[in-house]
Design a protein around this motif. Structure first.
Motif, PDB file in Angstrom:
ATOM      1  N   GLU A  35     -19.758  -2.796   5.064  1.00 54.94           N
ATOM      2  CA  GLU A  35     -19.860  -2.497   3.614  1.00 54.94           C
ATOM      3  C   GLU A  35     -20.564  -3.589   2.631  1.00 54.94           C
ATOM      4  OE1 GLU A  35     -15.661  -4.511   2.389  1.00 54.94           O
ATOM      5  OE2 GLU A  35     -15.341  -3.057   4.212  1.00 54.94           O
ATOM      6  N   GLU A  36     -20.597  -2.778   1.439  1.00 53.53           N
ATOM      7  CA  GLU A  36     -21.513  -3.431   0.370  1.00 53.53           C
ATOM      8  C   GLU A  36     -20.551  -3.952  -0.715  1.00 53.53           C
ATOM      9  OE1 GLU A  36     -24.562  -1.105  -1.175  1.00 53.53           O
ATOM     10  OE2 GLU A  36     -25.605  -2.848  -2.270  1.00 53.53           O
ATOM     11  N   PRO A  37     -19.801  -5.131  -0.714  1.00 54.58           N
ATOM     12  CA  PRO A  37     -18.849  -5.259  -1.621  1.00 54.58           C
ATOM     13  C   PRO A  37     -19.149  -5.583  -3.031  1.00 54.58           C
ATOM     14  CG  PRO A  37     -18.936  -7.189   0.110  1.00 54.58           C
ATOM     15  CD  PRO A  37     -19.912  -5.973   0.356  1.00 54.58           C
ATOM     16  N   GLU A  38     -20.390  -5.905  -3.032  1.00 54.94           N
ATOM     17  CA  GLU A  38     -21.083  -6.344  -4.266  1.00 54.94           C
ATOM     18  C   GLU A  38     -22.457  -5.938  -4.118  1.00 54.94           C
ATOM     19  OE1 GLU A  38     -22.206 -10.462  -5.418  1.00 54.94           O
ATOM     20  OE2 GLU A  38     -20.349 -10.837  -4.705  1.00 54.94           O
ATOM     21  N   PRO A  39     -23.163  -5.379  -5.221  1.00 52.01           N
ATOM     22  CA  PRO A  39     -24.548  -5.082  -5.185  1.00 52.01           C
ATOM     23  C   PRO A  39     -25.359  -5.943  -4.306  1.00 52.01           C
ATOM     24  CG  PRO A  39     -23.866  -4.419  -7.288  1.00 52.01           C
ATOM     25  CD  PRO A  39     -22.920  -5.354  -6.661  1.00 52.01           C
ATOM     26  N   GLY A  40     -26.192  -5.426  -3.305  1.00 54.42           N
ATOM     27  CA  GLY A  40     -26.976  -6.539  -2.514  1.00 54.42           C
ATOM     28  C   GLY A  40     -26.403  -7.179  -1.626  1.00 54.42           C
TER      29      GLY A  40
ATOM     30  N   GLN B  46     -14.118 -14.796  13.001  1.00 50.99           N
ATOM     31  CA  GLN B  46     -13.926 -15.772  11.768  1.00 50.99           C
ATOM     32  C   GLN B  46     -14.494 -14.905  10.505  1.00 50.99           C
ATOM     33  OE1 GLN B  46     -14.389 -19.729  11.851  1.00 50.99           O
ATOM     34  NE2 GLN B  46     -14.538 -19.890  14.020  1.00 50.99           N
ATOM     35  N   LEU B  47     -14.720 -13.627  10.672  1.00 49.66           N
ATOM     36  CA  LEU B  47     -15.458 -12.775   9.257  1.00 49.66           C
ATOM     37  C   LEU B  47     -14.281 -13.070   8.131  1.00 49.66           C
ATOM     38  CD1 LEU B  47     -17.312 -11.105   8.501  1.00 49.66           C
ATOM     39  CD2 LEU B  47     -16.273  -9.240   9.315  1.00 49.66           C
TER      40      LEU B  47
ATOM     41  N   SER C   3     -11.939 -11.785   1.199  1.00 48.66           N
ATOM     42  CA  SER C   3     -11.271 -10.507   0.705  1.00 48.66           C
ATOM     43  C   SER C   3     -11.043  -9.648   1.942  1.00 48.66           C
ATOM     44  CB  SER C   3     -12.603  -9.679   0.024  1.00 48.66           C
ATOM     45  OG  SER C   3     -13.728  -9.679   0.728  1.00 48.66           O
ATOM     46  N   LEU C   4     -11.649  -9.935   3.061  1.00 49.90           N
ATOM     47  CA  LEU C   4     -11.307  -9.124   4.284  1.00 49.90           C
ATOM     48  C   LEU C   4     -10.084  -9.466   4.999  1.00 49.90           C
ATOM     49  CD1 LEU C   4     -14.970  -8.805   5.952  1.00 49.90           C
ATOM     50  CD2 LEU C   4     -13.560  -7.102   4.594  1.00 49.90           C
ATOM     51  N   ALA C   5      -9.142 -10.321   4.655  1.00 46.15           N
ATOM     52  CA  ALA C   5      -7.992 -10.807   5.185  1.00 46.15           C
ATOM     53  C   ALA C   5      -7.377  -9.634   5.227  1.00 46.15           C
ATOM     54  CB  ALA C   5      -7.391 -12.005   4.435  1.00 46.15           C
ATOM     55  N   GLY C   6      -6.395  -9.783   6.178  1.00 46.94           N
ATOM     56  CA  GLY C   6      -5.566  -8.372   6.388  1.00 46.94           C
ATOM     57  C   GLY C   6      -6.339  -7.150   7.063  1.00 46.94           C
ATOM     58  N   ARG C   7      -7.605  -7.165   6.872  1.00 51.10           N
ATOM     59  CA  ARG C   7      -8.677  -5.971   7.461  1.00 51.10           C
ATOM     60  C   ARG C   7      -9.131  -6.167   8.707  1.00 51.10           C
ATOM     61  NH1 ARG C   7     -11.997  -4.747   2.783  1.00 51.10           N
ATOM     62  NH2 ARG C   7     -12.912  -3.121   4.406  1.00 51.10           N
ATOM     63  N   VAL C   8      -9.308  -7.343   8.727  1.00 50.81           N
ATOM     64  CA  VAL C   8      -9.789  -7.895  10.123  1.00 50.81           C
ATOM     65  C   VAL C   8      -9.260  -9.039  10.679  1.00 50.81           C
ATOM     66  CG1 VAL C   8     -12.127  -7.059   9.887  1.00 50.81           C
ATOM     67  CG2 VAL C   8     -11.643  -9.533   9.175  1.00 50.81           C
TER      68      VAL C   8
END
Ligand SMILES: Cc1cc2nc3c(=O)[nH]c(=O)nc-3n(C[C@H](O)[C@H](O)[C@H](O)COP(=O)(O)OP(=O)(O)OC[C@H]3O[C@@H](n4cnc5c(N)ncnc54)[C@H](O)[C@@H]3O)c2cc1C
Length: 374
Positions: free
Chosen positions: A329-334, A217-218, A224-229
């Motif tokens: 990944e780090e989609p935004e800092p931190g 369910q990631l 934002s990961l839809a289509g990639r997982v």
């Protein structure tokens, strides 16, 4: 009738943790307390960070406590395929790092781990040829693998692999983290996340960094990961002790679709047939289905020759990536995201959790290097 959707690993004795009620602060917040998130928590504590961990359900309540219990080195792809897909250096580096992670898993929770090796058994002449290619590629890179012929069939023996009790291990990690000062909360879903804050229904975690360690369910948690997982359901069953058979090592066959092991007390845990279930198995509905369970049962009786009664049937969700490499990944800092282990996350997930902890603690991480895309 087996009790509904309870894994064979459930032995009771977990008192549960409180849910978060109020605001708290920490250096790092870890979202998801499966094997990957708990490894991340442990590594953060080792590095001196203060940690809050939250889980929407229970410690290892998803795939991490409901899987086949195989400890396999490498990534989703067999070694020769991985070398072809990601290049030799990357495949070898991932394989070696997972071997080291398995040593740590064994050292951390020796009572829950059996380093008995694993078998990859061919289900066809074509797959036997593929096993030989895998063996040649592993030998070329001085990785441990042997040809195997025995009662289970023909294929490969990977002597460094093993099996474990995933729920016992996860709970042991959680207890150890609590003793080490981590604050862990169950029944506490993260509803909003940034690199500095995690909002839950009854409290916020303000922090310097956030690690999201969720496999199944990631894409729902991180649109934002839809289509990639893509999330899929995997199903298993288990039996009472089966003295009529003896399988000393975990076995996977038919390109890894089926997998089974015999536990030290003789019970059989068997999973597979996701592909036979068709499109219906691309779901996050983590409950057993009649059709896949029927295939499992036929295989248990006809192929394995097990007569013992079935005591457990269960399912859980995992997510797959198109290239078989995890999301790291780090989609935004931190804000660090890890998951998407394509059905083989026990070792590589722990490795990613440790690597994410090293980055979230503010350092660099050699462990992270083979997983960072781009
Ligand atoms: C039937 C089955 C058999 C498998 N067999 C094997 C095997 O033999 N070997 C192997 O290596 N792998 C196997 N896998 C895959 C492996 O189980 C997983 O890849 C691995 O356990 C993932 O662990 P994790 O900690 O990364 O994620 P998860 O187990 O998905 O844990 C994530 C946690 O995050 C929590 N969570 C989700 N959303 C939120 C939110 N919004 N806020 C807070 N918490 C949240 C969940 O409740 C969960 O506890 C199998 C999987 C299944 C289902």
């Amino acid at each position: 009738m087996p009790p509904a959707n309870i894994p064979v690993w459930e032995e009771g004795g977990w008192a549960g943790l409180p849910s978060l009620d109020g605001d708290v602060e920490a250096d790092v917040c870890v979202v998801g307390l499966g094997g990957s998130g708990l490894t991340c928590v442990g590594e953060l504590l080792r590095l001196g960070a203060s940690v809050v961990g939250v889980d929407a359900s229970l410690v290892a309540g998803a795939a991490a406590g409901r899987n086949g219990g195989f400890l396999l080195a490498g990534s989703y792809h067999f070694y020769h395929d991985a070398a072809r897909e990601y290049g030799h250096e990357r495949a070898r580096s991932i394989y070696r790092l997972t071997l080291e992670e398995m040593d740590r898993i064994e050292a951390e929770t020796p009572g829950a781990v059996r380093r008995v090796g694993s078998l990859r058994i061919a289900a066809s002449a074509e797959e036997e040829e593929d096993c030989r290619e895998q063996l040649a590629a592993m030998r070329d890179d001085a990785l441990p693998a042997e040809w195997y012929e025995g009662a289970e069939g023909r294929g490969l023996l990977i002597p460094t692999d093993g099996a474990f009790q995933p729920l016992v291990r996860a709970r042991a990690l959680a207890r150890c983290a609590l003793e080490g000062g981590a604050r862990l909360y169950e029944h506490t879903p993260a509803v909003l996340m940034s690199g500095t804050e995690v909002a839950t229904p009854h409290g916020r975690v303000r922090c310097g960094r956030v690690v999201v360690a969720v496999d199944g369910q990631l894409e729902r948690l991180m649109p934002s990961l839809a289509g990639r997982v893509r999330t899929a359901r995997l199903q298993m069953l288990a039996t009472a002790p089966a003295p009529e058979v003896r399988f000393p090592r975990p076995v996977y066959l038919r390109w890894g679709y089926e997998y089974f092991q015999q536990l030290p007390d003789g019970r059989i845990a068997l999973g597979g047939f996701r592909d036979y279930g068709g499109d219906a198995e691309w779901t996050d509905e983590a409950v057993p289905s009649e059709s896949v369970q029927r295939f499992l049962e036929e295989f248990l009786r006809d192929r394995l020759g097990v007569r013992a009664p079935i005591t457990h049937r269960w399912a859980a969700a995992v997510s797959y990536t198109p290239d078989g490499l995890p999301v790291f990944e780090e989609p935004e800092p931190g804000l660090f995201l890890i998951g998407g282990y394509s059905g083989t996350g026990n070792v590589i997930g722990a490795l990613c959790g440790r690597a994410a902890a090293q980055l979230a603690a503010g350092g660099s991480s050699d462990l992270a290097r083979p997983f960072m895309h781009g």
